[in-house]
Design a protein around this motif. Structure first.
Motif, mmCIF file in Angstrom:
data_model
loop_
_atom_site.group_PDB
_atom_site.id
_atom_site.type_symbol
_atom_site.label_atom_id
_atom_site.label_comp_id
_atom_site.label_asym_id
_atom_site.label_seq_id
_atom_site.Cartn_x
_atom_site.Cartn_y
_atom_site.Cartn_z
ATOM 1 N N CYS A 199 46.758 -86.720 110.222
ATOM 2 C CA CYS A 199 45.634 -86.148 109.353
ATOM 3 C C CYS A 199 45.375 -87.154 108.248
ATOM 4 O O CYS A 199 44.507 -86.819 107.083
ATOM 5 C CB CYS A 199 46.033 -84.866 108.477
ATOM 6 S SG CYS A 199 47.552 -84.833 107.499
ATOM 7 N N ASN A 200 46.067 -88.296 107.998
ATOM 8 C CA ASN A 200 45.515 -89.355 107.172
ATOM 9 C C ASN A 200 44.715 -90.441 107.593
ATOM 10 O O ASN A 200 43.657 -90.594 107.153
ATOM 11 C CB ASN A 200 46.856 -89.995 106.367
ATOM 12 C CG ASN A 200 46.572 -90.675 105.339
ATOM 13 O OD1 ASN A 200 46.651 -90.416 104.136
ATOM 14 N ND2 ASN A 200 46.472 -92.180 105.618
ATOM 15 N N SER A 201 45.340 -90.917 108.895
ATOM 16 C CA SER A 201 44.558 -92.126 109.421
ATOM 17 C C SER A 201 43.136 -91.408 110.276
ATOM 18 O O SER A 201 42.299 -92.297 110.198
ATOM 19 C CB SER A 201 45.403 -92.629 110.246
ATOM 20 O OG SER A 201 45.951 -91.993 111.508
ATOM 21 N N LEU A 202 43.118 -90.402 110.752
ATOM 22 C CA LEU A 202 41.949 -89.899 111.492
ATOM 23 C C LEU A 202 40.868 -89.826 110.709
ATOM 24 O O LEU A 202 39.708 -90.217 111.066
ATOM 25 C CB LEU A 202 42.394 -88.676 112.549
ATOM 26 C CG LEU A 202 43.129 -89.056 113.601
ATOM 27 C CD1 LEU A 202 43.793 -87.758 114.242
ATOM 28 C CD2 LEU A 202 42.136 -89.532 114.649
ATOM 29 N N PRO A 203 40.859 -89.097 109.414
ATOM 30 C CA PRO A 203 39.763 -88.924 108.612
ATOM 31 C C PRO A 203 39.522 -90.155 108.005
ATOM 32 O O PRO A 203 38.334 -90.509 107.669
ATOM 33 C CB PRO A 203 39.978 -87.742 107.557
ATOM 34 C CG PRO A 203 41.770 -87.635 107.675
ATOM 35 C CD PRO A 203 42.070 -87.999 108.976
ATOM 36 N N TYR A 204 40.316 -90.988 107.570
ATOM 37 C CA TYR A 204 39.935 -92.146 107.138
ATOM 38 C C TYR A 204 38.939 -93.083 108.255
ATOM 39 O O TYR A 204 38.198 -93.785 107.715
ATOM 40 C CB TYR A 204 41.271 -93.113 106.779
ATOM 41 C CG TYR A 204 41.908 -92.631 105.431
ATOM 42 C CD1 TYR A 204 41.510 -91.404 104.794
ATOM 43 C CD2 TYR A 204 42.876 -93.782 104.921
ATOM 44 C CE1 TYR A 204 42.078 -91.175 103.421
ATOM 45 C CE2 TYR A 204 43.227 -93.291 103.596
ATOM 46 C CZ TYR A 204 43.200 -92.501 103.026
ATOM 47 O OH TYR A 204 43.646 -91.797 101.863
ATOM 48 N N LEU A 205 39.517 -93.076 109.272
ATOM 49 C CA LEU A 205 38.876 -93.946 110.375
ATOM 50 C C LEU A 205 37.386 -93.142 110.521
ATOM 51 O O LEU A 205 36.404 -94.018 110.565
ATOM 52 C CB LEU A 205 39.605 -93.887 111.528
ATOM 53 C CG LEU A 205 38.615 -94.337 112.921
ATOM 54 C CD1 LEU A 205 38.429 -95.857 112.696
ATOM 55 C CD2 LEU A 205 39.384 -94.140 114.110
ATOM 56 N N TYR A 206 37.116 -91.742 110.542
ATOM 57 C CA TYR A 206 35.808 -91.158 110.446
ATOM 58 C C TYR A 206 35.101 -91.646 109.414
ATOM 59 O O TYR A 206 33.917 -92.029 109.734
ATOM 60 C CB TYR A 206 36.135 -89.605 110.494
ATOM 61 C CG TYR A 206 34.810 -88.797 110.752
ATOM 62 C CD1 TYR A 206 33.918 -88.866 109.756
ATOM 63 C CD2 TYR A 206 34.658 -88.221 111.920
ATOM 64 C CE1 TYR A 206 32.723 -87.786 109.880
ATOM 65 C CE2 TYR A 206 33.449 -87.350 112.145
ATOM 66 C CZ TYR A 206 32.559 -87.329 111.010
ATOM 67 O OH TYR A 206 31.435 -86.562 111.401
ATOM 68 N N LYS A 207 35.487 -91.602 108.246
ATOM 69 C CA LYS A 207 34.645 -92.052 107.198
ATOM 70 C C LYS A 207 34.212 -93.623 107.331
ATOM 71 O O LYS A 207 33.398 -94.027 107.048
ATOM 72 C CB LYS A 207 35.503 -91.817 105.823
ATOM 73 C CG LYS A 207 34.573 -92.274 104.481
ATOM 74 C CD LYS A 207 35.365 -91.536 103.109
ATOM 75 C CE LYS A 207 34.633 -92.231 102.101
ATOM 76 N NZ LYS A 207 33.317 -91.672 102.015
ATOM 77 N N ILE A 208 35.091 -94.297 107.949
ATOM 78 C CA ILE A 208 34.895 -95.725 107.810
ATOM 79 C C ILE A 208 33.993 -95.936 108.870
ATOM 80 O O ILE A 208 32.879 -96.666 108.823
ATOM 81 C CB ILE A 208 36.133 -96.385 108.301
ATOM 82 C CG1 ILE A 208 37.250 -96.557 107.015
ATOM 83 C CG2 ILE A 208 35.870 -98.018 108.968
ATOM 84 C CD1 ILE A 208 38.720 -97.215 107.433
ATOM 85 N N LEU A 209 33.863 -95.386 110.017
ATOM 86 C CA LEU A 209 32.819 -95.329 111.165
ATOM 87 C C LEU A 209 31.694 -94.669 110.508
ATOM 88 O O LEU A 209 30.414 -95.474 110.839
ATOM 89 C CB LEU A 209 33.450 -94.609 112.350
ATOM 90 C CG LEU A 209 34.645 -95.167 113.146
ATOM 91 C CD1 LEU A 209 34.975 -94.348 114.284
ATOM 92 C CD2 LEU A 209 33.980 -96.388 113.637
ATOM 93 N N ALA A 210 31.529 -93.737 109.981
ATOM 94 C CA ALA A 210 30.346 -93.342 109.353
ATOM 95 C C ALA A 210 29.704 -94.314 108.367
ATOM 96 O O ALA A 210 28.469 -94.617 108.632
ATOM 97 C CB ALA A 210 30.704 -92.005 108.458
ATOM 98 N N GLU A 211 30.484 -95.076 107.719
ATOM 99 C CA GLU A 211 29.749 -96.269 106.701
ATOM 100 C C GLU A 211 29.400 -97.062 107.640
ATOM 101 O O GLU A 211 28.425 -98.005 107.455
ATOM 102 C CB GLU A 211 30.686 -96.607 105.701
ATOM 103 C CG GLU A 211 31.108 -95.365 104.927
ATOM 104 C CD GLU A 211 32.316 -95.803 103.587
ATOM 105 O OE1 GLU A 211 32.591 -96.900 103.617
ATOM 106 O OE2 GLU A 211 32.452 -94.996 102.893
ATOM 107 N N GLU A 212 29.880 -97.470 108.645
ATOM 108 C CA GLU A 212 29.760 -98.662 109.769
ATOM 109 C C GLU A 212 28.384 -98.581 110.118
ATOM 110 O O GLU A 212 27.522 -99.344 110.628
ATOM 111 C CB GLU A 212 30.824 -98.846 110.486
ATOM 112 C CG GLU A 212 31.991 -99.433 109.984
ATOM 113 C CD GLU A 212 32.007 -100.712 109.891
ATOM 114 O OE1 GLU A 212 31.572 -101.550 110.810
ATOM 115 O OE2 GLU A 212 32.119 -101.088 108.703
#
Length: 340
Positions: free
Chosen positions: A151-164
């Motif tokens: 629950c730390n890395s998965l939402p972080y990755l989601y936010k990163i991909l959204a910005e990408e």
């Protein structure tokens, strides 16, 4: 001669320590520069700067970025080749959210030449979910290398991909937990839960029993964090990484991170706890020092304030049971509006 050797050894140790600290100082400066608009905002850069500091500059950030770029391009391909049954004016934005969700949570067929391959979704890693044994189990770099996260890395990755891919994504906090909040025209706010791959109602979050009404009103939990507040979260991550790297430190770096984070988000409970716990450790080292009286007074004020704004400690075992409940009681908590 003996004195010279000892002096040389001390100088060498101090030099090595300074070099080790440099990575953390650089990461702090990177995030702080984003907060003061001296450097372009990038959640990916902030997150990877923390992880690189923990790895003392040995993280292959180029390789991690390459894998993130692949996923971002995959999301773009999904957007190009899939037409959602959604007709509001923000359809293009919602299509981006749906594509990122597919990349992370759904097995997706990929046609290459005449062959059809199955893209494997990410899975939840129940091994050391809090990073007690190995802090890197919370990292995005570990997630993209293993396709297992939490629950730390998965939402972080989601936010990163959204910005990408040119979309916005808001992190939100619950006890021991991070998830995603979106606001779309058809239904307003909704939650995206990456650990189980569904869209839970707020009722699931409240079902934990550890979200006090004061915590919601004060923005401690269930608040959509701004980009700046997400950077504040990274500062807390940086302090925790530093404490793991240098367990015998004097607490000054952690307090610097906590205070800077609280300037951005005064109710960021992870920063408030970090600040109080650091003062507690400093107090324990003072023993019978008269300064301890002032510190214990400060500690009492900090813990009372944390409780006053609505924070309640959630035992780790209960957290895991609560997390599993979303899968076992999916029909009870799933936001059916998203099935449209």
């Amino acid at each position: 001669m003996k004195y010279f050797i000892i002096t040389l050894f001390v100088l060498l140790c101090n030099f090595v320590k300074a070099q080790e600290n440099r990575f953390y100082d650089d990461a702090f400066l990177t995030i702080d520069n984003m907060l003061t608009n001296k450097q372009a905002y990038s959640f990916k850069t902030a997150v990877l700067s923390v992880e690189e500091a923990y790895y003392q500059g040995k993280l292959d950030t180029a390789e991690v970025s390459r894998k993130i770029e692949f996923m971002a391009n995959f999301a773009k391909k999904i957007i190009e080749n899939r037409d959602l049954t959604y007709e509001e004016k923000d359809k293009a934005t919602v299509s981006k959210y749906a594509a990122i969700f597919s990349v992370i949570c759904q097995e997706t067929p990929i046609i290459m030449n005449n062959d059809t391959l199955q893209y494997k979704a990410f899975s939840y890693d129940f091994n050391d979910v809090f990073g007690h044994k190995d802090l890197s189990n919370l990292f995005v770099s570990k997630l993209v290398n293993t396709q297992k996260g939490n629950c730390n890395s998965l939402p972080y990755l989601y936010k990163i991909l959204a910005e990408e891919i040119g979309a916005d994504a808001s992190l939100a906090l619950a006890p021991n937990h991070i998830y995603i909040k979106h606001n779309i025209k058809s239904i307003g706010w909704y939650n995206t839960e990456l650990t189980s791959g569904i869209f839970p109602q707020d009722a699931w979050l409240m079902a934990s029993g550890f979200i006090h009404l004061d915590a919601i009103q004060n923005g401690v939990y269930m608040k959509a964090l701004t980009d700046r507040e997400s950077l504040a979260l990274c500062l807390v991550d940086l302090a925790n990484a530093y404490n793991r790297s240098f367990p015998e430190n004097d607490g000054s770096f952690a307090l610097k991170c906590a205070m800077r984070a609280l300037q951005i988000h005064p109710f960021l409970v992870t920063a408030l706890i970090l600040q109080a716990e650091t003062h507690k450790q400093q107090y324990q080292k003072l023993a019978n020092d008269p300064k301890g009286k002032d510190l214990i007074s400060l500690l009492n004020k900090e813990y009372n304030y944390i409780h006053k704004i609505g924070y309640r400690n959630m035992p780790e075992g209960m957290y895991l049971e609560w997390l599993v409940s979303l899968r076992t009681e999916r029909k009870r908590y799933e936001d059916l509006r998203l099935k449209q």
